[in-house]
Design a protein around this motif. Structure first.
Motif, PDB file in Angstrom:
ATOM      1  N   LYS A  22       0.826  -1.207   0.000  1.00 35.33           N
ATOM      2  CA  LYS A  22       0.000   0.000   0.000  1.00 35.33           C
ATOM      3  C   LYS A  22       0.859   1.256   0.000  1.00 35.33           C
ATOM      4  CE  LYS A  22      -4.077   2.042   2.111  1.00 35.33           C
ATOM      5  NZ  LYS A  22      -5.206   1.815   3.021  1.00 35.33           N
ATOM      6  N   LEU A  23       1.927   1.279   0.817  1.00 36.16           N
ATOM      7  CA  LEU A  23       2.811   2.448   0.872  1.00 36.16           C
ATOM      8  C   LEU A  23       3.472   2.704  -0.474  1.00 36.16           C
ATOM      9  CD1 LEU A  23       4.489   1.934   4.376  1.00 36.16           C
ATOM     10  CD2 LEU A  23       2.863   3.722   3.729  1.00 36.16           C
ATOM     11  N   LEU A  24       3.845   1.623  -1.160  1.00 34.74           N
ATOM     12  CA  LEU A  24       4.494   1.780  -2.459  1.00 34.74           C
ATOM     13  C   LEU A  24       3.521   2.235  -3.538  1.00 34.74           C
ATOM     14  CD1 LEU A  24       6.835   1.344  -4.496  1.00 34.74           C
ATOM     15  CD2 LEU A  24       6.114  -1.066  -4.624  1.00 34.74           C
ATOM     16  N   LEU A  25       2.365   1.596  -3.599  1.00 32.51           N
ATOM     17  CA  LEU A  25       1.461   1.809  -4.741  1.00 32.51           C
ATOM     18  C   LEU A  25       0.577   3.039  -4.627  1.00 32.51           C
ATOM     19  CD1 LEU A  25       0.407  -1.896  -5.401  1.00 32.51           C
ATOM     20  CD2 LEU A  25       2.154  -0.556  -6.575  1.00 32.51           C
ATOM     21  N   LYS A  26       0.369   3.542  -3.410  1.00 31.84           N
ATOM     22  CA  LYS A  26      -0.526   4.714  -3.295  1.00 31.84           C
ATOM     23  C   LYS A  26       0.081   5.961  -3.926  1.00 31.84           C
ATOM     24  CE  LYS A  26       0.816   6.322   1.353  1.00 31.84           C
ATOM     25  NZ  LYS A  26       0.326   6.549   2.721  1.00 31.84           N
ATOM     26  N   ARG A  27       1.400   5.923  -4.197  1.00 34.61           N
ATOM     27  CA  ARG A  27       2.030   7.053  -4.894  1.00 34.61           C
ATOM     28  C   ARG A  27       1.738   7.014  -6.394  1.00 34.61           C
ATOM     29  NH1 ARG A  27       8.160   6.421  -3.156  1.00 34.61           N
ATOM     30  NH2 ARG A  27       7.540   4.222  -3.126  1.00 34.61           N
ATOM     31  N   HIS A  28       1.281   5.840  -6.873  1.00 31.24           N
ATOM     32  CA  HIS A  28       1.073   5.659  -8.308  1.00 31.24           C
ATOM     33  C   HIS A  28      -0.397   5.479  -8.693  1.00 31.24           C
ATOM     34  CE1 HIS A  28       5.438   5.076  -8.859  1.00 31.24           C
ATOM     35  NE2 HIS A  28       5.383   4.385  -7.723  1.00 31.24           N
ATOM     36  N   TYR A  29      -1.236   5.143  -7.714  1.00 31.94           N
ATOM     37  CA  TYR A  29      -2.648   4.870  -8.017  1.00 31.94           C
ATOM     38  C   TYR A  29      -3.549   5.591  -7.021  1.00 31.94           C
ATOM     39  CZ  TYR A  29      -0.609   1.406 -11.052  1.00 31.94           C
ATOM     40  OH  TYR A  29       0.139   0.808 -12.035  1.00 31.94           O
ATOM     41  N   GLY A  30      -4.722   5.966  -7.485  1.00 36.58           N
ATOM     42  CA  GLY A  30      -5.637   6.751  -6.656  1.00 36.58           C
ATOM     43  C   GLY A  30      -6.148   6.007  -5.443  1.00 36.58           C
ATOM     44  N   HIS A  31      -6.412   4.698  -5.593  1.00 38.50           N
ATOM     45  CA  HIS A  31      -6.960   3.908  -4.493  1.00 38.50           C
ATOM     46  C   HIS A  31      -6.217   2.574  -4.413  1.00 38.50           C
ATOM     47  CE1 HIS A  31     -10.403   6.626  -4.011  1.00 38.50           C
ATOM     48  NE2 HIS A  31     -10.434   6.662  -5.330  1.00 38.50           N
ATOM     49  N   VAL A  32      -5.705   2.255  -3.234  1.00 38.04           N
ATOM     50  CA  VAL A  32      -5.081   0.962  -2.988  1.00 38.04           C
ATOM     51  C   VAL A  32      -5.793   0.343  -1.790  1.00 38.04           C
ATOM     52  CG1 VAL A  32      -2.968  -0.293  -2.437  1.00 38.04           C
ATOM     53  CG2 VAL A  32      -2.861   1.763  -3.889  1.00 38.04           C
ATOM     54  N   ILE A  33      -6.491  -0.750  -2.026  1.00 38.75           N
ATOM     55  CA  ILE A  33      -7.276  -1.407  -0.980  1.00 38.75           C
ATOM     56  C   ILE A  33      -6.602  -2.724  -0.630  1.00 38.75           C
ATOM     57  CG2 ILE A  33      -9.526  -2.439  -0.439  1.00 38.75           C
ATOM     58  CD1 ILE A  33     -10.710  -0.379  -2.428  1.00 38.75           C
ATOM     59  N   THR A  34      -6.481  -2.995   0.671  1.00 38.01           N
ATOM     60  CA  THR A  34      -5.847  -4.235   1.120  1.00 38.01           C
ATOM     61  C   THR A  34      -6.877  -5.151   1.758  1.00 38.01           C
ATOM     62  OG1 THR A  34      -5.260  -3.257   3.262  1.00 38.01           O
ATOM     63  CG2 THR A  34      -3.635  -3.079   1.480  1.00 38.01           C
ATOM     64  N   CYS A  35      -6.610  -6.455   1.678  1.00 38.64           N
ATOM     65  CA  CYS A  35      -7.537  -7.459   2.228  1.00 38.64           C
ATOM     66  C   CYS A  35      -6.722  -8.662   2.689  1.00 38.64           C
ATOM     67  CB  CYS A  35      -8.541  -7.866   1.154  1.00 38.64           C
ATOM     68  SG  CYS A  35      -9.593  -9.257   1.603  1.00 38.64           S
ATOM     69  N   ASN A  36      -6.885  -9.065   3.960  1.00 37.31           N
ATOM     70  CA  ASN A  36      -6.139 -10.216   4.470  1.00 37.31           C
ATOM     71  C   ASN A  36      -6.977 -11.490   4.530  1.00 37.31           C
ATOM     72  OD1 ASN A  36      -7.844  -9.648   6.573  1.00 37.31           O
ATOM     73  ND2 ASN A  36      -6.240  -9.311   8.113  1.00 37.31           N
ATOM     74  N   LYS A  37      -8.221 -11.410   4.066  1.00 33.11           N
ATOM     75  CA  LYS A  37      -9.098 -12.582   4.045  1.00 33.11           C
ATOM     76  C   LYS A  37      -9.690 -12.745   2.639  1.00 33.11           C
ATOM     77  CE  LYS A  37     -10.450 -12.188   8.911  1.00 33.11           C
ATOM     78  NZ  LYS A  37     -11.584 -12.016   9.859  1.00 33.11           N
ATOM     79  N   PRO A  38      -9.273 -13.761   1.896  1.00 34.46           N
ATOM     80  CA  PRO A  38      -9.768 -13.920   0.516  1.00 34.46           C
ATOM     81  C   PRO A  38     -11.280 -14.104   0.443  1.00 34.46           C
ATOM     82  CG  PRO A  38      -8.597 -15.889   1.243  1.00 34.46           C
ATOM     83  CD  PRO A  38      -8.337 -14.841   2.276  1.00 34.46           C
ATOM     84  N   GLU A  39     -11.895 -14.540   1.574  1.00 30.96           N
ATOM     85  CA  GLU A  39     -13.358 -14.705   1.577  1.00 30.96           C
ATOM     86  C   GLU A  39     -14.087 -13.387   1.324  1.00 30.96           C
ATOM     87  OE1 GLU A  39     -11.380 -15.554   4.047  1.00 30.96           O
ATOM     88  OE2 GLU A  39     -11.332 -17.755   4.023  1.00 30.96           O
ATOM     89  N   LEU A  40     -13.401 -12.257   1.518  1.00 29.59           N
ATOM     90  CA  LEU A  40     -14.029 -10.944   1.320  1.00 29.59           C
ATOM     91  C   LEU A  40     -13.956 -10.471  -0.140  1.00 29.59           C
ATOM     92  CD1 LEU A  40     -12.675  -9.095   4.500  1.00 29.59           C
ATOM     93  CD2 LEU A  40     -14.915 -10.168   4.174  1.00 29.59           C
ATOM     94  N   ILE A  41     -13.233 -11.205  -0.965  1.00 32.70           N
ATOM     95  CA  ILE A  41     -13.048 -10.778  -2.365  1.00 32.70           C
ATOM     96  C   ILE A  41     -14.374 -10.575  -3.094  1.00 32.70           C
ATOM     97  CG2 ILE A  41     -12.196 -11.515  -4.631  1.00 32.70           C
ATOM     98  CD1 ILE A  41      -9.794 -12.739  -3.221  1.00 32.70           C
ATOM     99  N   PRO A  42     -15.359 -11.519  -3.040  1.00 31.51           N
ATOM    100  CA  PRO A  42     -16.614 -11.306  -3.769  1.00 31.51           C
ATOM    101  C   PRO A  42     -17.339 -10.032  -3.358  1.00 31.51           C
ATOM    102  CG  PRO A  42     -16.419 -13.599  -3.117  1.00 31.51           C
ATOM    103  CD  PRO A  42     -15.305 -12.873  -2.426  1.00 31.51           C
ATOM    104  N   ASP A  43     -17.350  -9.732  -2.037  1.00 31.98           N
ATOM    105  CA  ASP A  43     -18.017  -8.508  -1.578  1.00 31.98           C
ATOM    106  C   ASP A  43     -17.299  -7.268  -2.089  1.00 31.98           C
ATOM    107  OD1 ASP A  43     -19.926  -9.962  -0.215  1.00 31.98           O
ATOM    108  OD2 ASP A  43     -18.810  -9.954   1.678  1.00 31.98           O
ATOM    109  N   LEU A  44     -15.972  -7.279  -2.047  1.00 34.66           N
ATOM    110  CA  LEU A  44     -15.210  -6.128  -2.534  1.00 34.66           C
ATOM    111  C   LEU A  44     -15.421  -5.914  -4.029  1.00 34.66           C
ATOM    112  CD1 LEU A  44     -11.875  -6.738  -0.587  1.00 34.66           C
ATOM    113  CD2 LEU A  44     -13.460  -4.825  -0.241  1.00 34.66           C
ATOM    114  N   MET A  45     -15.468  -7.007  -4.804  1.00 35.08           N
ATOM    115  CA  MET A  45     -15.677  -6.877  -6.251  1.00 35.08           C
ATOM    116  C   MET A  45     -17.096  -6.476  -6.592  1.00 35.08           C
ATOM    117  SD  MET A  45     -13.437 -10.045  -7.821  1.00 35.08           S
ATOM    118  CE  MET A  45     -13.817  -9.535  -9.508  1.00 35.08           C
TER     119      MET A  45
END
Length: 473
Positions: A22-45
């Motif tokens: 996140k620290l690296l990519l937020k300088r290059h992209y408007g939004h960087v979202i992190t997720c430590n539980k793959p079960e949340l992927i469908p809700d995020l998408m």
């Protein structure tokens, strides 16, 4: 400096990886979202669309097979087949990551990653995502435009035997890829029939490209139809796709093909025979997959004259021939046509729809209509605007005598309409009236042949049509 754009999702069970990413990519992209539980992927998408997803291959202590990564890669692609997924793997798991790419991943990065390589990889795949999105949007837009362009601006109206015969041929020819030649006088509805042929064909989801050969000048013929490369001639400032290539996969409608000079007919024939085209200034051959529909107001005997039309091109075009009857030969359809256009123009001008008197309808059915349906439509528009009675009466229509036309009646003219025998006021220099008189004379002289009248007036057919609409002719 513009704000960074783009949205990245990082999915990993290692909080240190999520924080560093996140620290690296937020300088290059408007939004960087992190997720430590793959079960949340469908809700995020479901909530948002990501330009790229960084997905770990393994979750949980001791996992190294990559099966969890394969599973969630599959789920992501189920939710969004166009998703861009970059797999995150340990150095020893490169072989597993390559397997993931075979299953639909776009790329992979090994951890611990090099910052420059991660940024470069994401930059490339995000551009790929944008290109896919633009291509999909363009495809959908083209489909809508093709449907809009193909849709007839007015219905085909007519239950007379002559029109039933025409529609029978259309119904049988449309589903095939056979070339069709439509014959008929000006104003009989040749373009409507062409659009109906396309609409009922297997190519109906693709474009129908119309080329008015009566309006294409000889020196621009090849550029318009075949396209050109930048710099191939003085005004070629950029590459241009020709109408033939633009019609690929669909239908090419060549209107007024009888106006094409013999030397250009030869060039068109070569392209249609070889089914490939070379843009002006290029030696590259572009294959063509088109269905050709052509139309002309020339009578068949003219087309059979080798001094007017190449017979080999005629054979190529008229696999199926559709001959549209003039309106005077389908008088039984005039009541339905008249009522349709009367209702249309009443809506257009905010007037109440009213009936036709028996005398008015008899007059319309008896008239020769040298301009066919187009002339009937203009007559109805004038009547809707000027009529002051509760029903349409004969005097609402300017039906001039046409002694050389079969089935006509002596004119039923509006009181204010000047008789043909009246002398023209040579002192009247009003430009509007002068233009109207010139157009009327050219039309009558050329027996309402629009192409010939336009040529004599020094106009294109499109320009003449606009002026006819302007003057209510």
């Amino acid at each position: 400096m513009s704000e960074p754009k783009g949205k990245i999702l990082i999915v990993d069970d290692d909080e240190d990886i999520l924080t560093a990413g996140k620290l690296l990519l937020k300088r290059h992209y408007g939004h960087v979202i992190t997720c430590n539980k793959p079960e949340l992927i469908p809700d995020l998408m479901a909530e948002q669309t990501f330009d790229a997803i960084l997905l770990d291959m393994n979750f949980g202590p001791g996992e190294s097979s990559g099966q969890q990564g394969f599973f969630w890669l599959g789920r992501i692609l189920e939710l969004d087949p166009n998703a861009i997924v970059v797999m995150i793997t340990a150095h020893g798991g490169v072989g597993v990551a390559v397997e993931a790419m075979k299953k639909g991943a776009t790329d992979f990065v090994a951890k611990p990653w090099q910052n420059e390589k991660l940024v470069a990889t994401l930059s490339t795949v995000v551009k790929l995502r944008q290109s896919r999105s633009e291509a999909e949007t363009l495809k959908k837009t083209n489909r809508v435009l093709a449907e809009a362009a193909t849709k007839a601006s007015q219905p085909i109206i007519g239950s007379s035997k002559a029109m039933k015969d025409v529609m029978s041929v259309v119904k049988r020819a449309a589903p095939t890829d056979a070339n069709v030649l439509i014959l008929g006088e000006n104003g009989t509805g040749k373009e409507l029939i062409a659009r109906e042929l396309h609409a009922q064909s297997k190519r109906s989801n693709n474009v129908m490209m119309t080329v008015d050969l009566g309006a294409v000048t000889e020196n621009l013929f090849e550029s318009e139809l075949f396209g050109h490369k930048k710099g191939s001639f003085t005004d070629a400032h950029e590459d241009r796709v020709g109408k033939l290539e633009a019609a690929n996969g669909g239908t090419l409608f060549l209107d007024e093909i009888g106006n094409l000079p013999l030397h250009l007919q030869a060039k068109l024939l070569t392209v249609l025979e070889q089914r490939e085209v070379s843009p002006v200034g290029s030696h590259k051959k572009i294959p063509l997959d088109i269905r050709v529909i052509a139309a002309t107001n020339l009578p068949k005997e003219k087309l059979l004259d080798e001094g007017t039309f190449r017979q080999d091109l005629l054979f190529r075009l008229n696999t199926v021939e559709v001959k549209l009857p003039p309106l005077r030969d389908r008088a039984a359809d005039i009541p339905a046509l008249a009522k349709h256009y009367a209702a249309f123009y009443c809506r257009k001008y905010g007037k109440d729809v009213k009936p036709f008197s028996a005398q008015a309808m008899d007059a319309l059915k008896s008239y020769g209509w040298p301009g066919n349906i187009r002339a009937l439509r203009h007559a109805l528009e004038r009547a809707v605007i000027l009529s002051e009675t509760d029903s349409f009466e004969p005097q609402d229509f300017v039906l001039e005598a046409q002694p050389n036309q079969p089935g006509t009646v002596v004119g039923l003219s509006a009181p204010s309409a000047p008789a043909e025998t009246e002398s023209i006021d040579t002192n009247d220099l009003n430009l509007e009236r002068l233009e109207r008189r010139a157009i009327e004379q050219a039309l009558k002289k050329n027996r309402f042949n629009i192409s010939h009248a336009a040529k004599e007036l020094g106009l294109t057919r499109a320009a003449l049509y606009r002026r006819m609409e302007k003057h209510g002719l």
